[in-house]
Write an enzyme that holds these catalytic residues in place. Structure first.
Site, mmCIF file in Angstrom:
data_model
loop_
_atom_site.group_PDB
_atom_site.id
_atom_site.type_symbol
_atom_site.label_atom_id
_atom_site.label_comp_id
_atom_site.label_asym_id
_atom_site.label_seq_id
_atom_site.Cartn_x
_atom_site.Cartn_y
_atom_site.Cartn_z
ATOM 1 N N VAL A 1 50.670 90.885 1.916
ATOM 2 C CA VAL A 1 49.457 90.081 1.825
ATOM 3 C C VAL A 1 48.911 89.988 0.403
ATOM 4 O O VAL A 1 47.928 89.282 0.167
ATOM 5 C CB VAL A 1 48.338 90.608 2.764
ATOM 6 C CG1 VAL A 1 48.747 90.483 4.214
ATOM 7 C CG2 VAL A 1 47.955 92.041 2.417
ATOM 8 N N LYS A 2 49.541 90.674 -0.554
ATOM 9 C CA LYS A 2 49.075 90.617 -1.932
ATOM 10 C C LYS A 2 49.520 89.310 -2.595
ATOM 11 O O LYS A 2 50.245 88.504 -2.009
ATOM 12 C CB LYS A 2 49.588 91.828 -2.718
ATOM 13 C CG LYS A 2 49.132 93.176 -2.165
ATOM 14 C CD LYS A 2 47.620 93.308 -2.132
ATOM 15 C CE LYS A 2 47.153 94.745 -1.946
ATOM 16 N NZ LYS A 2 47.642 95.414 -0.736
ATOM 17 N N THR A 3 49.125 89.116 -3.839
ATOM 18 C CA THR A 3 49.346 87.836 -4.514
ATOM 19 C C THR A 3 50.829 87.526 -4.688
ATOM 20 O O THR A 3 51.263 86.385 -4.533
ATOM 21 C CB THR A 3 48.627 87.824 -5.871
ATOM 22 O OG1 THR A 3 47.242 88.128 -5.655
ATOM 23 C CG2 THR A 3 48.728 86.461 -6.533
#
Length: 383
Positions: free
Chosen positions: A189-191
């Site tokens: 879910v991180k960039t």
């Protein structure tokens, strides 16, 4: 269903991983070095050390600094568990700092208050968290930490691509101008995503070398020894990041400008869409110096004024196809830390937690998804 966050994996990402699977090295090979060099160049640091995940990055940072049992690390209470736990892994004590109730960030004022609770113990590190992707006041925090004989270690998993402007100088999270190290996560879910994965950046060559040794069992190969020889001056961990995942990381890192632009555009659309819901709903405050690539779009909701509990809102949004999450339960509330340190009064953290709700934010969202989320929220809150 719109989840609160989701990876963006495209055909070229899959091709990069497939190529790595066909290569000679699945782990400890040249793709690791390539990912580290590319990441260091992207954030403007001299060194980047890849590792298994963001928690491993924090643990390695504590080990690299040789933080000892009985020493103190200061961490904000609004963060994921790992920020505090990394200090406990090495036997250090955690002093929890309060946060600004509208940004969720540690500030010089909340750090100063936490410093007053260190007592006669030795303070080794301060761990500001760039929550949601917004940057902390690094110069202000650095000055207080230095005066107290400690260093900053930035916990930056939310802030890949975030820039800051202090005075007339533009900086980027990870360039470690104000800190000893910065740690990152590449959770889905991180960039950018590698599945699981982490990185530590530093401008200190000795720290970088120590991080590399500690991520691979503490093994070193002295010069002049037989080719099979290795020694272990101190135990380390198996915190390596395989070439397969680094190949995905390289592919994802090349997309960072596009991902960043999309996240910024979606955040701007949310600001417009949620403005009519004020004062019951508003987006977490952005500090003046921060130009974030937001990992999380956090709405601060006055549930009492709306006459709805957060659980009612979460369930009603889910029924309308909108996923949400809460970031975070104050860490000082966790049973382990309550048993260890007793009850703490951190009003900023409590005020943040009472109102926060993370709404969907990821590059794959369609242009009209923000309006759908805002309309659903308006309907659920009866505004």
């Amino acid at each position: 269903m719109l989840p609160y966050g989701r990876q963006t994996i495209e055909d070229d990402d899959i091709a990069a991983v497939a190529q790595a699977l066909k290569a000679d090295f699945l782990t400890t090979g040249p793709t690791v070095d390539a990912f580290e060099r590319a990441f260091a160049e992207t954030v403007g640091a001299r060194h980047a050390v890849a590792c298994a995940n963001g928690t491993a990055a924090l643990h390695l940072a504590m080990l690299a600094l040789a933080v000892k049992p009985g020493e103190v690390v200061i961490a904000p209470s609004i963060t994921f568990l790992a920020t505090a736990n990394c200090a406990r892994y090495v036997g250090a004590d955690v002093v929890f700092a309060d946060v600004d109730p509208d940004t969720g960030l540690m500030t010089p004022d909340t750090l100063a208050e936490a410093l007053g609770r260190v007592g006669g113990r030795k303070l080794r590190a301060v761990l500001p968290v760039h929550l949601r992707g917004d940057a902390c006041d690094l110069p202000g925090l650095e000055a207080l930490a230095r005066e107290a004989g400690a260093v900053l270690v930035e916990d930056a998993p939310h802030a890949v691509g975030t820039t800051m402007k202090f005075g007339n100088t533009t900086e980027i999270v990870g360039d470690v101008r104000h800190s000893a190290m910065a740690t990152f996560s590449f959770h889905p879910v991180k960039t950018i995503a590698t599945g699981e994965g982490g990185m530590v950046t530093t401008n200190d060559a000795a720290l970088a070398q120590r991080l590399r040794v500690l991520r691979s069992h503490g093994m070193v190969r002295p010069e002049g020894c037989e080719p099979w020889w290795y020694e272990m001056p101190e135990p380390g961990f198996n915190y390596r990041l395989p070439d397969i995942l680094c190949a995905l990381g390289l592919s994802q890192l090349a997309k960072l400008p596009r991902f960043a632009a999309r996240r910024r555009a979606l955040a701007a659309a949310y600001r417009d869409a949620l403005t009519p819901l004020a004062p019951v709903v508003r987006i977490a405050t952005q500090p003046a110096w921060s130009d974030p690539v937001l990992h999380l779009l956090v709405a601060l909701i006055d549930f009492e004024a709306a006459g709805r509990t957060r659980r009612e809102v979460v369930d009603a949004l889910k029924a309308r196809g909108v996923g949400t999450q809460v970031h975070y339960i104050p860490v000082h509330r966790q049973p382990y830390y309550r048993n260890l340190y007793g009850e703490l009064d951190l009003p900023g953290a409590e005020a943040w937690y009472a109102r926060c709700l993370s709404l969907p934010l990821y590059p794959g969202m369609a242009d009209d998804d923000v309006a759908k989320v805002a309309a659903a929220l308006k309907d659920v809150l009866g505004l």
